[in-house]
Design an enzyme around this catalytic site. Structure first.
Site, PDB file in Angstrom:
ATOM      1  N   ASN A  76       1.205   3.929   7.597  1.00  0.00           N
ATOM      2  CA  ASN A  76       0.904   2.675   6.901  1.00  0.00           C
ATOM      3  C   ASN A  76       1.795   1.516   7.347  1.00  0.00           C
ATOM      4  O   ASN A  76       1.385   0.361   7.282  1.00  0.00           O
ATOM      5  CB  ASN A  76       1.062   2.930   5.388  1.00  0.00           C
ATOM      6  CG  ASN A  76       1.183   1.651   4.606  1.00  0.00           C
ATOM      7  OD1 ASN A  76       0.197   0.949   4.404  1.00  0.00           O
ATOM      8  ND2 ASN A  76       2.397   1.326   4.163  1.00  0.00           N
ATOM      9  N   ARG A 121      12.416   0.415   6.117  1.00  0.00           N
ATOM     10  CA  ARG A 121      13.751   0.033   6.594  1.00  0.00           C
ATOM     11  C   ARG A 121      14.670  -0.391   5.455  1.00  0.00           C
ATOM     12  O   ARG A 121      15.881  -0.342   5.578  1.00  0.00           O
ATOM     13  CB  ARG A 121      13.633  -1.110   7.611  1.00  0.00           C
ATOM     14  CG  ARG A 121      12.970  -0.693   8.911  1.00  0.00           C
ATOM     15  CD  ARG A 121      12.504  -1.904   9.702  1.00  0.00           C
ATOM     16  NE  ARG A 121      11.563  -2.688   8.917  1.00  0.00           N
ATOM     17  CZ  ARG A 121      11.011  -3.821   9.321  1.00  0.00           C
ATOM     18  NH1 ARG A 121      11.323  -4.321  10.486  1.00  0.00           N
ATOM     19  NH2 ARG A 121      10.149  -4.459   8.532  1.00  0.00           N
ATOM     20  N   TYR A 137      -2.689  -9.599  16.189  1.00  0.00           N
ATOM     21  CA  TYR A 137      -2.777  -8.705  15.022  1.00  0.00           C
ATOM     22  C   TYR A 137      -4.121  -7.973  15.056  1.00  0.00           C
ATOM     23  O   TYR A 137      -4.174  -6.746  14.893  1.00  0.00           O
ATOM     24  CB  TYR A 137      -2.615  -9.492  13.708  1.00  0.00           C
ATOM     25  CG  TYR A 137      -2.725  -8.582  12.502  1.00  0.00           C
ATOM     26  CD1 TYR A 137      -1.755  -7.613  12.247  1.00  0.00           C
ATOM     27  CD2 TYR A 137      -3.817  -8.665  11.629  1.00  0.00           C
ATOM     28  CE1 TYR A 137      -1.869  -6.749  11.159  1.00  0.00           C
ATOM     29  CE2 TYR A 137      -3.935  -7.807  10.544  1.00  0.00           C
ATOM     30  CZ  TYR A 137      -2.949  -6.856  10.313  1.00  0.00           C
ATOM     31  OH  TYR A 137      -3.070  -5.994   9.244  1.00  0.00           O
ATOM     32  N   PHE A 146       0.835  -1.216   0.000  1.00  0.00           N
ATOM     33  CA  PHE A 146       0.000   0.000   0.000  1.00  0.00           C
ATOM     34  C   PHE A 146       0.865   1.260   0.000  1.00  0.00           C
ATOM     35  O   PHE A 146       0.543   2.246  -0.657  1.00  0.00           O
ATOM     36  CB  PHE A 146      -0.903   0.074   1.245  1.00  0.00           C
ATOM     37  CG  PHE A 146      -1.830  -1.081   1.459  1.00  0.00           C
ATOM     38  CD1 PHE A 146      -2.114  -1.992   0.448  1.00  0.00           C
ATOM     39  CD2 PHE A 146      -2.444  -1.276   2.705  1.00  0.00           C
ATOM     40  CE1 PHE A 146      -2.980  -3.066   0.661  1.00  0.00           C
ATOM     41  CE2 PHE A 146      -3.308  -2.335   2.922  1.00  0.00           C
ATOM     42  CZ  PHE A 146      -3.567  -3.236   1.905  1.00  0.00           C
ATOM     43  N   GLY A 148      -9.751  -4.873   3.703  1.00  0.00           N
ATOM     44  CA  GLY A 148      -9.809  -6.328   3.859  1.00  0.00           C
ATOM     45  C   GLY A 148      -8.610  -6.941   3.144  1.00  0.00           C
ATOM     46  O   GLY A 148      -7.624  -6.254   2.851  1.00  0.00           O
ATOM     47  N   THR A 173      -0.355  -8.298  -1.246  1.00  0.00           N
ATOM     48  CA  THR A 173       0.881  -7.498  -1.237  1.00  0.00           C
ATOM     49  C   THR A 173       1.967  -8.445  -0.697  1.00  0.00           C
ATOM     50  O   THR A 173       1.827  -9.656  -0.825  1.00  0.00           O
ATOM     51  CB  THR A 173       0.713  -6.292  -0.282  1.00  0.00           C
ATOM     52  OG1 THR A 173       0.426  -6.811   1.026  1.00  0.00           O
ATOM     53  CG2 THR A 173      -0.416  -5.362  -0.710  1.00  0.00           C
TER      54      THR A 173
HETATM   55  P1  NDP Z   1       3.654  -5.035   2.898  1.00  0.00           P
HETATM   56  O1  NDP Z   1       4.341  -6.101   3.670  1.00  0.00           O
HETATM   57  O2  NDP Z   1       3.647  -5.132   1.414  1.00  0.00           O
HETATM   58  O3  NDP Z   1       4.233  -3.594   3.320  1.00  0.00           O
HETATM   59  C1  NDP Z   1       4.500  -3.286   4.655  1.00  0.00           C
HETATM   60  C2  NDP Z   1       5.371  -2.050   4.718  1.00  0.00           C
HETATM   61  O4  NDP Z   1       5.577  -1.718   6.100  1.00  0.00           O
HETATM   62  C3  NDP Z   1       6.719  -2.241   4.092  1.00  0.00           C
HETATM   63  O5  NDP Z   1       7.054  -1.099   3.336  1.00  0.00           O
HETATM   64  C4  NDP Z   1       7.656  -2.362   5.272  1.00  0.00           C
HETATM   65  O6  NDP Z   1       8.929  -1.800   4.960  1.00  0.00           O
HETATM   66  C5  NDP Z   1       6.951  -1.478   6.294  1.00  0.00           C
HETATM   67  N1  NDP Z   1       7.343  -1.772   7.671  1.00  0.00           N
HETATM   68  C6  NDP Z   1       7.128  -2.897   8.376  1.00  0.00           C
HETATM   69  N2  NDP Z   1       7.694  -2.804   9.589  1.00  0.00           N
HETATM   70  C7  NDP Z   1       8.293  -1.588   9.651  1.00  0.00           C
HETATM   71  C8  NDP Z   1       9.059  -0.920  10.617  1.00  0.00           C
HETATM   72  N3  NDP Z   1       9.327  -1.480  11.808  1.00  0.00           N
HETATM   73  N4  NDP Z   1       9.519   0.326  10.356  1.00  0.00           N
HETATM   74  C9  NDP Z   1       9.275   0.909   9.160  1.00  0.00           C
HETATM   75  N5  NDP Z   1       8.555   0.304   8.189  1.00  0.00           N
HETATM   76  C10 NDP Z   1       8.082  -0.928   8.432  1.00  0.00           C
HETATM   77  O7  NDP Z   1       2.162  -5.026   3.453  1.00  0.00           O
HETATM   78  P2  NDP Z   1       0.885  -4.102   3.106  1.00  0.00           P
HETATM   79  O8  NDP Z   1       1.206  -3.056   2.144  1.00  0.00           O
HETATM   80  O9  NDP Z   1      -0.224  -5.028   2.812  1.00  0.00           O
HETATM   81  O10 NDP Z   1       0.616  -3.494   4.541  1.00  0.00           O
HETATM   82  C11 NDP Z   1       0.584  -2.104   4.804  1.00  0.00           C
HETATM   83  C12 NDP Z   1      -0.332  -1.860   5.994  1.00  0.00           C
HETATM   84  O11 NDP Z   1      -1.640  -2.302   5.665  1.00  0.00           O
HETATM   85  C13 NDP Z   1       0.041  -2.614   7.264  1.00  0.00           C
HETATM   86  O12 NDP Z   1      -0.194  -1.767   8.362  1.00  0.00           O
HETATM   87  C14 NDP Z   1      -0.933  -3.796   7.283  1.00  0.00           C
HETATM   88  O13 NDP Z   1      -1.158  -4.263   8.578  1.00  0.00           O
HETATM   89  C15 NDP Z   1      -2.153  -3.149   6.692  1.00  0.00           C
HETATM   90  N6  NDP Z   1      -3.148  -4.016   6.080  1.00  0.00           N
HETATM   91  C16 NDP Z   1      -2.817  -4.953   5.136  1.00  0.00           C
HETATM   92  C17 NDP Z   1      -3.808  -5.717   4.550  1.00  0.00           C
HETATM   93  C18 NDP Z   1      -3.507  -6.775   3.571  1.00  0.00           C
HETATM   94  O14 NDP Z   1      -4.335  -7.712   3.419  1.00  0.00           O
HETATM   95  N7  NDP Z   1      -2.407  -6.706   2.831  1.00  0.00           N
HETATM   96  C19 NDP Z   1      -5.225  -5.497   4.865  1.00  0.00           C
HETATM   97  C20 NDP Z   1      -5.453  -4.497   5.868  1.00  0.00           C
HETATM   98  C21 NDP Z   1      -4.453  -3.772   6.427  1.00  0.00           C
HETATM   99  P3  NDP Z   1      10.353  -2.365   5.398  1.00  0.00           P
HETATM  100  O15 NDP Z   1      10.232  -3.848   5.559  1.00  0.00           O
HETATM  101  O16 NDP Z   1      11.255  -1.933   4.297  1.00  0.00           O
HETATM  102  O17 NDP Z   1      10.647  -1.654   6.669  1.00  0.00           O
HETATM  103  C1  8X3 Z   2      -4.926  -7.788   6.836  1.00  0.00           C
HETATM  104  C2  8X3 Z   2      -6.244  -8.375   6.528  1.00  0.00           C
HETATM  105  O1  8X3 Z   2      -7.867 -10.190   7.181  1.00  0.00           O
HETATM  106  O2  8X3 Z   2      -5.617 -10.856   6.576  1.00  0.00           O
HETATM  107  O3  8X3 Z   2      -5.048  -6.769   7.762  1.00  0.00           O
HETATM  108  O4  8X3 Z   2      -6.041  -9.799   8.677  1.00  0.00           O
HETATM  109  S1  8X3 Z   2      -6.440  -9.880   7.280  1.00  0.00           S
END
Ligand code: NDP
Ligand code: 8X3
Length: 255
Positions: A87, A34, A153, A14, A184, A188
């Protein structure tokens, strides 16, 4: 300068999709994550393709000192952040409560909850001074209801939901918008991280239905950031068509 958006977790998913979306719309970007090589590549791509400047701010959102030192080190013009997209986040493991790893719980709480608090706390003072700004917190449908193995989570995302509501109240008189976006299932790197690199297990999560993708979520985040000054989306839940809520999916095939 253009308007400035600060995106945490911009190296993937995202966050990266938001970086493209905001850059296409003439924002300058502060990009966090990171993985520095990914941030450098992203900056290069965005600056070559769009009318944007990128400022890289690599740090671990779990590290309170790093968060405050990094954000305080921003050159003055870059401190005028218009939109903060909180995010960065992750899930680790899908074990039932009694089987889950305590170290995974700590990482999720430190990243999804404490990281969001630290970054917001460091950015908000300049928004208060200017009586202008928008904080967009990425929660999850997992914060709206629990599912098996979601325990901590789900708890962290329920915290994001409630913290967003509380921020909205506390920042109301400063005209700072606060929006919680709760997606939801979206394909990714999320599941790859959750299952610690096990690609086959990660792929299974999205079997039989057409999940959201990162661009879908970025569109909604950008939309909420592009409304007129007097309009604020307080919270928004979005899922793919084949997901009704946390637990109910139609897995009859890819739409
Ligand atoms: P990704 O794993 O593709 O991206 C996660 C991002 O978070 C990466 O850029 C990672 O960068 C960064 N990140 C993780 N830990 C840290 C840290 N300690 N410090 C700085 N950056 C960090 O996942 P998504 O894009 O799917 O997730 C983005 C957000 O959306 C999250 O909060 C997730 O919980 C939420 N979400 C995701 C859903 C899904 O189904 N995919 C649904 C609903 C919410 P790096 O590792 O380089 O630090
Ligand atoms: C990520 C969506 O349903 O896999 O936040 O927890 S779920």
């Amino acid at each position: 300068m253009n308007k400035i958006v600060f995106i945490t977790g911009a190296t993937s998913g995202f966050g990266e999709a938001c970086a493209y979306k905001f850059a296409q719309n003439n924002y300058d970007l502060i990009l966090n994550g990171r993985r520095i090589e990914r941030l450098e590549q992203l900056k290069k791509n965005l600056e070559e393709q769009y009318n944007t400047s990128c400022y890289l701010l690599p740090f671990d959102v779990q590290n309170q000192q790093q968060v405050f030192d990094s954000i305080n080190s921003l050159p003055d013009p870059w401190k005028q952040i218009d939109v903060l997209v909180n995010n960065a986040g992750l899930a680790l493991g899908r074990g039932l409560f009694h089987e889950a790893e305590v170290s995974d719980w700590n990482t999720m709480i430190d990243t999804n909850v404490k990281g969001l608090l630290y970054v917001s706390k460091a950015v908000i003072p300049s928004m208060i001074q200017r009586k202008n700004g928008h904080i967009i917190n990425v929660g999850s449908i997992a914060g709206k209801d629990a599912y098996p193995g979601g325990n901590t989570y789900c708890g962290t995302k329920a915290a994001v939901d409630m913290i967003s509501k509380a921020m909205r109240i506390d920042l109301l008189s400063y005209h700072i918008k606060v929006t919680a976006i709760h997606p939801g299932a979206a394909e990714t790197e999320f599941s790859l991280v959750r299952f610690k690199g096990a690609e086959d297990v990660a792929k299974k999560v999205y079997e039989g239905f057409h999940p959201l993708n990162a661009q879908d979520v970025a569109e909604v985040i950008f939309y909420s950031a592009s409304l007129p000054p007097h309009v604020c989306i307080n919270e928004l839940v979005l899922t793919c068509t084949q997901q009704a809520n946390t637990n109910f999916f139609d897995r009859s095939g890819y739409l």
